[in-house]
Design a protein around this motif. Structure first.
Motif, short mmCIF file in Angstrom:
data_model
loop_
_atom_site.label_atom_id
_atom_site.label_comp_id
_atom_site.label_asym_id
_atom_site.label_seq_id
_atom_site.Cartn_x
_atom_site.Cartn_y
_atom_site.Cartn_z
N ARG A 142 2.31 -2.67 -3.05
CA ARG A 142 1.97 -2.39 -4.45
C ARG A 142 3.09 -2.78 -5.42
NH1 ARG A 142 0.69 -1.84 -8.97
NH2 ARG A 142 -0.50 -0.16 -9.97
N MET A 143 4.34 -2.62 -5.01
CA MET A 143 5.46 -2.75 -5.93
C MET A 143 6.22 -4.06 -5.86
SD MET A 143 5.68 0.25 -7.49
CE MET A 143 5.91 2.01 -7.35
N VAL A 144 6.19 -4.73 -4.72
CA VAL A 144 7.00 -5.92 -4.50
C VAL A 144 6.08 -7.14 -4.45
CG1 VAL A 144 8.67 -7.04 -2.98
CG2 VAL A 144 8.71 -4.55 -3.26
N GLU A 145 6.26 -8.04 -5.40
CA GLU A 145 5.32 -9.15 -5.56
C GLU A 145 5.25 -10.04 -4.33
OE1 GLU A 145 6.48 -11.52 -8.83
OE2 GLU A 145 8.57 -11.72 -8.24
N GLU A 146 6.33 -10.14 -3.57
CA GLU A 146 6.33 -11.00 -2.38
C GLU A 146 5.34 -10.52 -1.32
OE1 GLU A 146 10.30 -11.80 -4.28
OE2 GLU A 146 9.02 -10.06 -3.98
N PHE A 147 4.92 -9.26 -1.38
CA PHE A 147 4.05 -8.70 -0.34
C PHE A 147 2.63 -8.41 -0.81
CE2 PHE A 147 8.41 -7.49 0.83
CZ PHE A 147 8.48 -8.04 2.09
N LYS A 148 2.30 -8.76 -2.03
CA LYS A 148 1.01 -8.36 -2.58
C LYS A 148 -0.19 -8.93 -1.82
CE LYS A 148 0.92 -12.06 -6.07
NZ LYS A 148 0.88 -12.37 -7.52
N ASP A 149 -0.02 -10.09 -1.17
CA ASP A 149 -1.15 -10.71 -0.46
C ASP A 149 -1.13 -10.42 1.05
OD1 ASP A 149 -2.11 -11.90 -2.81
OD2 ASP A 149 -0.72 -13.59 -2.61
N GLU A 150 -0.18 -9.58 1.49
CA GLU A 150 -0.07 -9.27 2.91
C GLU A 150 -0.75 -7.94 3.22
OE1 GLU A 150 1.30 -11.56 4.89
OE2 GLU A 150 1.65 -12.75 3.07
N SER A 151 -1.18 -7.78 4.46
CA SER A 151 -1.78 -6.51 4.86
C SER A 151 -0.69 -5.47 5.09
CB SER A 151 -2.59 -6.69 6.15
OG SER A 151 -1.73 -6.94 7.26
N PRO B 19 15.46 -13.03 3.61
CA PRO B 19 15.63 -11.58 3.53
C PRO B 19 15.82 -11.09 2.10
CG PRO B 19 17.68 -12.60 4.22
CD PRO B 19 16.67 -13.70 4.11
N ILE B 20 15.28 -9.93 1.78
CA ILE B 20 15.55 -9.29 0.51
C ILE B 20 15.98 -7.85 0.79
CG2 ILE B 20 14.00 -10.68 -0.93
CD1 ILE B 20 11.91 -8.54 -0.69
N MET B 21 16.82 -7.31 -0.09
CA MET B 21 17.29 -5.94 0.07
C MET B 21 16.41 -5.01 -0.76
SD MET B 21 19.79 -6.22 2.16
CE MET B 21 20.34 -4.53 2.06
N LEU B 22 16.08 -3.87 -0.20
CA LEU B 22 15.24 -2.91 -0.91
C LEU B 22 15.89 -1.53 -0.88
CD1 LEU B 22 12.67 -4.69 0.90
CD2 LEU B 22 11.85 -3.94 -1.32
N ILE B 23 15.90 -0.89 -2.03
CA ILE B 23 16.44 0.46 -2.16
C ILE B 23 15.30 1.34 -2.66
CG2 ILE B 23 18.19 1.91 -3.24
CD1 ILE B 23 19.60 -0.76 -4.04
N ILE B 24 15.04 2.43 -1.98
CA ILE B 24 14.04 3.40 -2.44
C ILE B 24 14.78 4.69 -2.78
CG2 ILE B 24 11.90 4.62 -1.94
CD1 ILE B 24 11.47 1.68 -1.79
N ASN B 25 14.65 5.15 -3.99
CA ASN B 25 15.29 6.39 -4.40
C ASN B 25 14.25 7.43 -4.76
OD1 ASN B 25 17.57 4.26 -5.28
ND2 ASN B 25 18.48 6.23 -4.83
N ILE B 26 14.46 8.66 -4.30
CA ILE B 26 13.63 9.77 -4.73
C ILE B 26 14.41 10.54 -5.79
CG2 ILE B 26 12.44 11.88 -4.04
CD1 ILE B 26 12.30 10.81 -1.23
N GLU B 27 13.91 10.54 -6.99
CA GLU B 27 14.58 11.25 -8.08
C GLU B 27 13.78 12.52 -8.37
OE1 GLU B 27 16.83 12.79 -10.41
OE2 GLU B 27 17.54 10.84 -9.76
#
Length: 327
Positions: free
Chosen positions: A36-45, A108-116
């Protein structure tokens, strides 16, 4: 929850925060977020994202944010989460950090997920600026680890995705994205996007009401609904096809139990201690809790809580008398 209640159940808040990170770091959940959030994966399952593109085991509260700390810790970690993070270690760390491969190119891309988990719209600073700083650090920290010298073409794209669980009503159920774009001021030349689209910040604000957005609704069920882990597990399976293992269900159950405990204990203990003593007592307790959990000096803690300058001397004297501060 009031400032006093937060202070009274600070340890449970920290435990809940860690449990929530463990639930969120499950690849089955991360795959939905990436789609949903990363455009590189929008067409992937979701299945392919989970099994083919998310690399290794996401790191939870292990990699420091600030300069001179990030690379040392990152190199020490072999990709397995072997210890819990601690807010008392005096080091600011990324909540969840992992790497994913871009479909087709395998870059490769780096991803950071933060819970605020801030309940206030303004915690004393701009969360958006903090998110931008985190993304910038993940770019600059690649020097000497992912690229050397002037080989800047090897810089990896970075996403930092912030999930604000207690957003104000006017912000709830919103998703905003911020990234670098080209603005052509004169001439016909266009640079290729891969050369400048390196920093991506996504802010996701969870609300209390149901929504048609599939991702927000899934996260709302996990983090906001007052329901048992078994009820949430069934919802995730029936509505999203997410089947949790026994261990994953235990983590969800732990988070749900801590969520109830934080609220119930905060209310009951707050009443017994006397919330009616007023905002002065709330601020005093909040200062003590903030200093203990972050290692901040009193001056910074007072600044973060927006305590009026004319009241600073009084709180300093109170904490000195109680032995919280050295003379």
């Amino acid at each position: 929850m009031s400032l006093l209640e937060e202070a009274l159940c600070g340890d449970k808040n920290a435990a809940y925060d860690q449990a929530a990170k463990k639930v969120l770091s499950q690849k089955k959940i991360l795959a939905f977020i990436l789609k949903r959030m990363v455009e590189e994966f929008k067409d992937e399952s979701v299945q392919d994202i989970m099994t083919k593109y998310i690399e290794g085991t996401p790191l939870i509260s292990q990699v420091p944010v600030h300069p001179d700390e990030t690379n040392l810790e990152y190199e020490r970690i072999q990709g397995n989460n072997t210890e819990d993070g601690s807010i008392s270690e005096g080091m600011v760390r990324y909540d969840i950090l992992f790497q994913a491969l871009v479909p087709k190119t395998k870059e490769p891309i780096m991803l950071i997920i933060n819970i605020e988990a801030q309940g206030r719209a303004n915690p004393g600073y701009s969360i958006l600026k903090r998110a931008t700083y985190y993304a910038s650090r993940m770019v600059s920290s690649q020097r000497g680890r992912d690229f050397y010298g002037d080989d800047y073409d090897k810089i990896k794209k970075v996403y930092t995705i912030w999930i604000c669980m207690n957003a104000p009503k006017d912000m709830g159920n919103s998703i905003n994205r911020y990234r670098m774009t080209e603005e052509r001021l004169h001439g016909k030349y266009h640079a290729e996007q891969w050369q400048y689209n390196l920093l991506n910040v996504v802010m996701l604000y969870l609300g209390n009401r149901k929504t048609q957005d599939k991702l927000i609704e899934m996260l709302r069920i996990i983090f906001k609904e007052k329901a048992s882990a078994l009820v949430k597990k069934r919802q995730l399976e029936e509505e999203y096809g997410i089947r949790l293992t026994e261990d994953e269900t235990k983590e969800l159950s732990k988070m749900c139990n801590l969520s109830e405990g934080v609220y119930d204990e905060g209310v009951s203990e707050g009443i017994s201690q006397g919330i009616s003593q007023g905002i002065s007592l709330e601020r005093e307790a909040s200062l003590r809790n903030l200093m203990k959990n972050t290692g901040w000096p009193l001056e910074k803690a007072m600044q973060m809580l927006n305590i009026p300058s004319e009241e600073e001397a009084r709180y300093k004297e109170i904490l000195k008398k109680e032995g919280e501060l050295s003379s």
